[in-house]
Enzyme design. Structure first.
Site, PDB file in Angstrom:
ATOM      1  N   HIS A  66       0.851  -1.189   0.000  1.00  0.00           N
ATOM      2  CA  HIS A  66       0.000   0.000   0.000  1.00  0.00           C
ATOM      3  C   HIS A  66       0.890   1.243   0.000  1.00  0.00           C
ATOM      4  CE1 HIS A  66      -3.753  -2.141   1.846  1.00  0.00           C
ATOM      5  NE2 HIS A  66      -3.124  -2.908   0.982  1.00  0.00           N
ATOM      6  N   GLU A  68       1.072   3.902   1.862  1.00  0.00           N
ATOM      7  CA  GLU A  68       1.626   4.284   3.158  1.00  0.00           C
ATOM      8  C   GLU A  68       2.761   3.342   3.570  1.00  0.00           C
ATOM      9  OE1 GLU A  68      -2.785   5.401   3.088  1.00  0.00           O
ATOM     10  OE2 GLU A  68      -1.569   3.677   2.477  1.00  0.00           O
ATOM     11  N   CYS A  96      -5.866   2.366   5.689  1.00  0.00           N
ATOM     12  CA  CYS A  96      -6.591   1.169   6.097  1.00  0.00           C
ATOM     13  C   CYS A  96      -5.978   0.621   7.388  1.00  0.00           C
ATOM     14  CB  CYS A  96      -6.519   0.126   4.983  1.00  0.00           C
ATOM     15  SG  CYS A  96      -4.877  -0.622   4.819  1.00  0.00           S
ATOM     16  N   CYS A  99      -2.218  -0.164   7.098  1.00  0.00           N
ATOM     17  CA  CYS A  99      -1.360   1.021   7.048  1.00  0.00           C
ATOM     18  C   CYS A  99      -1.319   1.756   8.387  1.00  0.00           C
ATOM     19  CB  CYS A  99      -1.822   1.940   5.925  1.00  0.00           C
ATOM     20  SG  CYS A  99      -1.658   1.156   4.303  1.00  0.00           S
TER      21      CYS A  99
END
Length: 169
Positions: A66, A68, A96, A99
């Site tokens: 992801h 992040e 999310c 993250c």
């Protein structure tokens, strides 16, 4: 409280932080143009970008890539440290649970995001199921998470505790 003492919201992002959010959004837009997901992130320490990331899940076939997480990985690699104390994470969208947990492990001081989870859900990235799942008893999860104690299960922990040169984190 006197009227001369203004209430300060510690969760409010000061306007000078907008530049970092703009940069995260630009990374997300570039990623979409390049065929990736609509997410970008930057890690900033002392007013300097120390890491950037874009969602690379489909490009790298890595469900943990992801934006992040890739920004955190980039910052840690550049700084040569697993701790990002004193740094902030700026994301194009609300992180999310994966993250958010990565940000906590990285010891970031603050996380600021532009779009929210409802915006992400509208685009097919609905993390609400994960937020809800984490609140439920594990017995109700669709994927079993099971402890199975075997002989020597605690040996790695004991070895860690006995290792004099261990780096605490």
């Amino acid at each position: 409280m006197t009227s001369s003492m203004a209430q300060v919201d510690p969760t409010a992002a000061p306007p000078e932080e907008d530049q970092w959010l703009v940069r995260a959004v630009r990374l997300a837009l570039q990623n979409v143009a390049d065929g990736g997901g609509p997410f970008g992130a930057v890690v900033v320490r002392g007013g300097v970008v120390v890491g950037t990331g874009q969602n690379r899940v489909t490009r790298d076939n890595d469900p943990t890539a992801h934006a992040e997480v890739t920004a955190i990985r980039d910052a840690c690699a550049r700084l040569g440290d697993f701790s990002l104390v004193g740094a902030r994470l700026y994301s194009s969208c609300e992180p999310c649970p994966l993250c958010l947990t990565a940000a906590l492990w990285a010891r970031l001081d603050r996380v600021v995001y532009a779009a929210n989870r409802d915006d992400a859900a509208r685009a097919g990235f609905d993390d609400r199921a994960f937020y809800d799942l984490l609140r439920r008893d594990r017995a109700a999860w669709p994927m079993p998470v099971v402890e199975r104690r075997i002989a020597g299960a605690e040996a790695p922990i004991e070895a860690w505790l006995a290792f004099a040169e261990r780096v605490e984190y």
